[in-house]
Design an enzyme around this catalytic site. Structure first.
Site, short mmCIF file in Angstrom:
data_model
loop_
_atom_site.label_atom_id
_atom_site.label_comp_id
_atom_site.label_asym_id
_atom_site.label_seq_id
_atom_site.Cartn_x
_atom_site.Cartn_y
_atom_site.Cartn_z
N GLU A 46 6.93 -12.68 4.51
CA GLU A 46 7.85 -12.78 5.61
C GLU A 46 7.88 -14.09 6.22
OE1 GLU A 46 7.72 -10.56 9.91
OE2 GLU A 46 6.17 -10.20 8.74
N LYS A 114 15.29 -7.13 9.55
CA LYS A 114 14.22 -6.40 10.20
C LYS A 114 14.73 -5.58 11.26
CE LYS A 114 9.30 -6.93 11.40
NZ LYS A 114 8.23 -8.22 11.60
N CYS A 150 7.46 -5.83 7.00
CA CYS A 150 6.40 -5.69 7.86
C CYS A 150 6.29 -4.39 8.77
CB CYS A 150 5.87 -6.90 8.86
SG CYS A 150 4.28 -6.95 9.36
#
Length: 540
Positions: A46, A114, A150
């Site tokens: 990330e 994200k 994540c």
């Protein structure tokens, strides 16, 4: 049915926040290695271009623009290979996104934003990023590939757990920057296996590794197939290239699991190493008292930086016993680190003489004790200023929680290595470190001696604090789990100890706010994790 072949390289690299060129070079080197290994796909963590977490650097437009230019450079390096690279994206309205670029043979095929932005504990992503809205699924060879970042797989209300998503992607890649705390890897393993089975996908979980201020990212990237079988797991606390050959019958590469004390110790070593190196320091100073806390910090520093880069400083006072002084010297010898000696008797006497008139009629108390700690802090900081070495403080979590430490004294320094380590665990880590060599480096007398600050005659920590076994248990309940005093009492903490300790914790926030940053190893650390107001009249 035979599984189609796809060779994936998980490039578990140690990035540095803001070092766009350095991170770029690491990514290019990994791309080169992936090509030489005949990989079809290489993944990166990330925000690999930026480092994680970049925090308020994201408010600088030129940082975001530079990161986008780096991405263009990296796209040109992907001839003959596919790559997933984390970066910061920006739209026409200048909204920022925590993003992943899916690049195939020098072309960006898709960009994923994200969707679930964490905003708890150490995370502040909503301060900077706009959440994405659209999942990304694309074809890669004979696989349908989905990319997540994540938190997208940690939230139970995430789209990846919805029934309509199940079976849509045969390969789910999650690039992550998941910080370490004790037992975190066990949580991840359980999560990834459950995710793989529920989504009927092979899951590639790619975690960051390295230290960033208070945070340590421990790696441990892994791949799990749709039946829940682990296909491979990367090493912890170090850079690693993990190859996953889907469709191959090669046995899984699984590292030996680390015990509790081993993983905590490695986290402290990595966090110390990266804080020193990434901030361009060369050497460190450690005030060596002959006690267990400074002994453990000296060991961690020597293991992280090499003995030649650690300078111990003994500063005996009128209350320092011969035993502790000799133990400090023996420890330095065992570690092969330089050891300087500064007797503070005369300086302390000069202070007492200077204050004699003002203090007349007032009996000695913690004032005189703290003077000794502050003299030592001055000595260490003078050496730091003169030689450019960073001072490592030696206070543990039990002391920081209760305020059993001295502002501008033993709290003076640049990095607090064991700030989040409870005293009971300090003893376990010291024994663990002693078990690594042919003979103990920490003298056994240090382990056996009752903890003492030696700032007055016959002093022990338990003159002021509850027994550490009770204290640390209460801190786990009150600080880490936010339980009330009554709840702690129901779990076996004596009421008087619970009330006294809670008051000590609450009234010492002002001290903790002035302490150096230190490595997070528990689920809730002081500082980034636990943000309490200093001015606060609420009491449980």
């Amino acid at each position: 049915m035979k599984t189609p072949r796809l060779k994936i390289l998980i490039a578990q690299i140690n990035t540095t926040v803001g070092d766009l060129e350095g991170n770029r070079d690491k990514i290019i080197a990994a791309l080169r290695f992936a090509k030489e290994s005949h990989a079809d796909l290489v993944t990166f963590p990330e925000l690999a271009i930026n480092g994680y977490p970049p925090e308020d650097i994201l408010h600088k437009d030129y940082f975001v623009l530079d990161n986008l230019n780096i991405l263009k450079t990296l796209v040109s390096q992907t001839k003959g290979i596919a790559a997933i690279i984390g970066f910061v994206d920006r739209d026409k309205k200048k909204r920022l996104y925590n993003a992943a670029a899916l690049i195939v043979n020098q072309k960006i095929r898709a960009i994923y934003h994200k969707i679930h932005l964490p905003n708890y504990g150490v995370f502040d992503e909503r301060r900077y990023f706009t959440p994405g809205t659209v999942p990304v699924i694309m074809d890669l060879g004979r696989f349908s590939l989905s990319v997540t970042i994540c938190e997208d797989i940690w939230r139970k209300d995430s789209y990846v757990y919805q029934r309509g998503y199940r079976g849509k992607a045969s390969l789910l890649v999650n690039i992550s920057a998941s910080p370490y705390h004790t037992h975190k890897q066990t949580e991840r393993q359980k999560l990834i296996k459950n995710l793989a089975v529920k989504t009927r996908s092979t899951v590639i979980y790619h975690n960051l590794v390295g230290g960033q201020d208070e945070l340590v990212f421990d790696g441990g990237s892994m791949a799990v197939n749709a039946s829940g079988r682990t296909l491979g797991e990367a090493k912890r606390f170090m850079e690693d290239f993990l190859t996953i050959d889907l469709g191959s019958q090669k046995p899984a590469r699984l590292p030996t699991p680390l015990g509790h004390q081993a993983e905590v110790y490695q986290a402290l070593v990595l966090g110390t190493h990266d804080y020193i190196q990434k901030n361009n320091f060369k050497k460190v100073l450690v005030g060596l008292s002959g006690g267990i806390d400074s002994a453990l910090v000296a060991c961690i520093a020597a293991d992280a930086l090499g003995p030649k880069n650690v300078v111990a400083v003994t500063m005996p006072s009128p209350y320092t016993s011969q035993e502790t002084y000799q133990d400090a010297k023996l420890l330095a010898k065992n570690l092969s680190i330089q050891c300087l000696k500064f007797r503070i008797h005369k300086i302390f006497k000069q202070y007492l003489t200077a204050f004699k008139g003002v203090f007349s009629g007032h009996p000695p108390d913690t004032t005189e004790e703290n003077l000794q700690a502050r003299i030592r802090g001055n000595v260490l900081m003078a050496l730091s200023n003169k030689f450019g070495h960073l001072v490592l403080t030696t206070g543990n979590k039990s002391e920081m929680a209760t305020g059993y430490c001295t502002l501008y004294g033993d709290m003076a320094g640049g990095f607090a290595v064991i700030k989040d380590v409870p005293k009971t665990l300090i003893f376990g880590l010291a024994r663990y470190r002693n078990s690594l060599g042919a003979s103990p480096v920490i003298p056994t007398s240090i382990l056996k001696r009752p903890p003492t600050a030696e700032l007055r005659r016959d002093q022990t920590d338990q003159d002021t604090l509850p027994p550490y076994s009770l204290l640390d248990r209460f801190l786990e309940l009150y600080v880490e789990k936010d339980m009330s005093i009554e709840a702690a009492v129901r779990r076996g903490i004596p009421k008087a100890i619970a009330i006294k300790t809670a008051r000590m914790v609450d009234r010492n926030e002002y001290k903790r706010r002035q302490s150096p940053p230190g490595i997070k190893i528990t689920p809730k650390a002081f500082g980034r994790d636990r943000r309490m107001p200093i001015t606060n009249r609420y009491r449980l």
